[in-house]
Design a protein around this motif. Structure first.
Motif, short mmCIF file in Angstrom:
data_model
loop_
_atom_site.label_atom_id
_atom_site.label_comp_id
_atom_site.label_asym_id
_atom_site.label_seq_id
_atom_site.Cartn_x
_atom_site.Cartn_y
_atom_site.Cartn_z
N GLY A 165 4.82 8.78 6.60
CA GLY A 165 3.45 8.52 7.02
C GLY A 165 3.24 7.13 7.58
O GLY A 165 4.18 6.42 7.93
N ARG A 166 1.99 6.74 7.66
CA ARG A 166 1.63 5.41 8.14
C ARG A 166 2.24 4.35 7.23
O ARG A 166 2.40 4.57 6.03
CB ARG A 166 0.11 5.25 8.17
N PHE A 167 2.57 3.22 7.81
CA PHE A 167 3.16 2.07 7.12
C PHE A 167 4.61 2.30 6.72
O PHE A 167 5.18 1.49 6.00
CB PHE A 167 2.33 1.67 5.88
N ASP A 168 5.21 3.39 7.18
CA ASP A 168 6.63 3.62 6.89
C ASP A 168 7.48 2.72 7.78
O ASP A 168 7.00 2.14 8.75
CB ASP A 168 6.98 5.09 7.13
N LYS A 169 8.75 2.60 7.42
CA LYS A 169 9.72 1.93 8.28
C LYS A 169 10.27 2.96 9.26
O LYS A 169 10.33 4.13 8.95
CB LYS A 169 10.87 1.36 7.44
N PHE A 170 10.63 2.50 10.43
CA PHE A 170 11.19 3.41 11.43
C PHE A 170 12.57 2.92 11.85
O PHE A 170 12.89 2.84 13.02
CB PHE A 170 10.24 3.51 12.63
N ASP A 171 13.37 2.62 10.84
CA ASP A 171 14.72 2.12 11.04
C ASP A 171 15.69 3.28 10.85
O ASP A 171 15.77 3.86 9.76
CB ASP A 171 15.01 1.00 10.03
N TYR A 210 2.72 13.96 3.40
CA TYR A 210 2.11 12.82 4.08
C TYR A 210 1.65 11.81 3.03
O TYR A 210 0.98 12.17 2.05
CB TYR A 210 0.95 13.32 4.91
N ALA A 211 2.01 10.55 3.21
CA ALA A 211 1.82 9.54 2.16
C ALA A 211 0.36 9.31 1.81
O ALA A 211 0.04 8.97 0.67
CB ALA A 211 2.47 8.22 2.59
N GLU A 212 -0.55 9.49 2.75
CA GLU A 212 -1.97 9.32 2.43
C GLU A 212 -2.43 10.37 1.42
O GLU A 212 -3.31 10.09 0.59
CB GLU A 212 -2.82 9.39 3.69
N ASP A 213 -1.84 11.55 1.48
CA ASP A 213 -2.17 12.57 0.47
C ASP A 213 -1.76 12.10 -0.92
O ASP A 213 -2.49 12.30 -1.90
CB ASP A 213 -1.47 13.89 0.80
N LEU A 214 -0.59 11.46 -1.03
CA LEU A 214 -0.18 10.92 -2.33
C LEU A 214 -1.15 9.84 -2.79
O LEU A 214 -1.49 9.78 -3.97
CB LEU A 214 1.24 10.36 -2.26
N ALA A 215 -1.60 8.98 -1.88
CA ALA A 215 -2.56 7.95 -2.24
C ALA A 215 -3.84 8.56 -2.79
O ALA A 215 -4.38 8.10 -3.81
CB ALA A 215 -2.87 7.07 -1.03
N GLU A 216 -4.29 9.63 -2.16
CA GLU A 216 -5.50 10.29 -2.65
C GLU A 216 -5.25 10.95 -4.00
O GLU A 216 -6.14 10.96 -4.87
CB GLU A 216 -5.99 11.30 -1.62
#
Length: 308
Positions: A165-171, A210-216
């Motif tokens: 999701g957002r704020f992930d690394k793209f390495d 999706y990481a925002e779902d985990l945040a919620e």
């Protein structure tokens, strides 16, 4: 509550803070220079000074198969020390609530899917990320032991499936699979590369949320913490093959090339799907579809990494 969030600069931490204004909690979100989780005395000092009502432990050294295989010592030692230090300091300081973020990689490699919470330590771990898994098992068990010794303590663990999701690394060498694939396919499209390699046969199955779902979910858990099970899987309850993830990313990016399978590369566990029965009973479900999540993640990648 006054909540200490470790790993505030990581993907999960940043997603938590991004929606924190929607909820009635105050967050302490120190950087690693302000709170060095590898230094036990400084962790005790920080907690004694700030007296949080609760700790959400989201810090950790994370990465995909390549990163885990390249640095197993770091993945074991650093993650182990972080968990032990923050849990011990919180317990010693009288913090009554602790939410520990673990990982579905701590389930046995040969366990029957879907993976239920009672399978922890019931079999051999997956070798490609064993160090990380051992550290997560230790923190999970320590939460249980603290609760056994003191009935006032609510020290609980959530076990998320794979995240993106957002704020992930793209390495490509160090990030999780989906962001690595997004970058790989976007660069292939930009450079007119007609063929992309996939490790293994692409038939291994993975569950990505999706990481925002985990945040919620974390905020839902804060409001219902007493009712939450000691250990709780958090995921979709459904999975896809690696080939399907590559195709889904290609559809979003607009890449029309071919895929080639490199059968000499490791693939990890053939399947890793969490059992979401307890999660459903707890009353929560995810909301972001795979296509919507990949689109949002790709948009973030374009805005943050492709502004030239």
């Amino acid at each position: 509550m006054k909540i200490l969030l470790t790993g505030a600069n990581g993907m999960v931490g940043q997603n938590v803070l991004a929606i924190a204004s929607d909820y009635q909690h105050d967050f302490l979100s120190p950087s690693s220079s302000e709170l060095n989780l590898l230094d036990a005395p400084s962790v005790h000092k920080y907690i004694d000074k700030h007296q949080p009502d609760m700790v959400v432990h989201a810090a950790g050294i994370v990465g995909g198969i390549q990163a885990n295989m390249a640095k197993p010592v770091k993945f074991l030692v650093d993650n182990m020390l972080m968990g032990l230090n923050i849990l011990t300091a919180a317990n010693d300081a009288g913090v009554t609530r602790f939410l520990n973020l673990s990982s579905s990689c701590m389930y046995p490699r040969d366990a029957v899917n879907p993976l239920s919470e009672d399978l922890i330590l019931k079999g051999e771990l997956e070798p490609t990320n064993e160090g990380y898994a051992l550290a997560k098992v230790t923190s999970t068990r320590l939460c249980e032991y603290i609760c056994q010794e003191n009935s006032i303590r609510l020290y609980k663990t959530i076990i998320p499936c794979n995240l993106y999701g957002r704020f992930d690394k793209f390495d490509p060498n160090h990030s999780h699979m989906i962001p690595a694939v997004i970058r790989k396919i976007d660069e292939a499209k930009r450079n007119n590369i007609a063929e992309i390699d996939i490790w293994g046969d692409g038939q291994a199955r993975r569950e990505f949320m999706y990481a925002e779902d985990l945040a919620e979910f974390i905020f839902y858990a804060l409001d219902n913490f007493a009712a939450m099970p000691q250990n709780l899987n958090v995921g979709l309850g459904t999975d896809y093959t690696i080939n399907e993830y590559y195709q889904a990313v290609s559809d979003v990016v607009g890449y029309t090339g071919e895929f080639k399978h490199d059968l000499s590369k490791p693939v990890g566990m053939r399947q890793k799907l969490i059992d979401d029965a307890k999660l459903k009973t707890f009353g929560w479900g995810y909301k972001t579809s795979l296509q919507a999540g990949i689109q949002k993640t790709y948009d973030f990648y374009l805005s943050e990494y492709c502004n030239d």
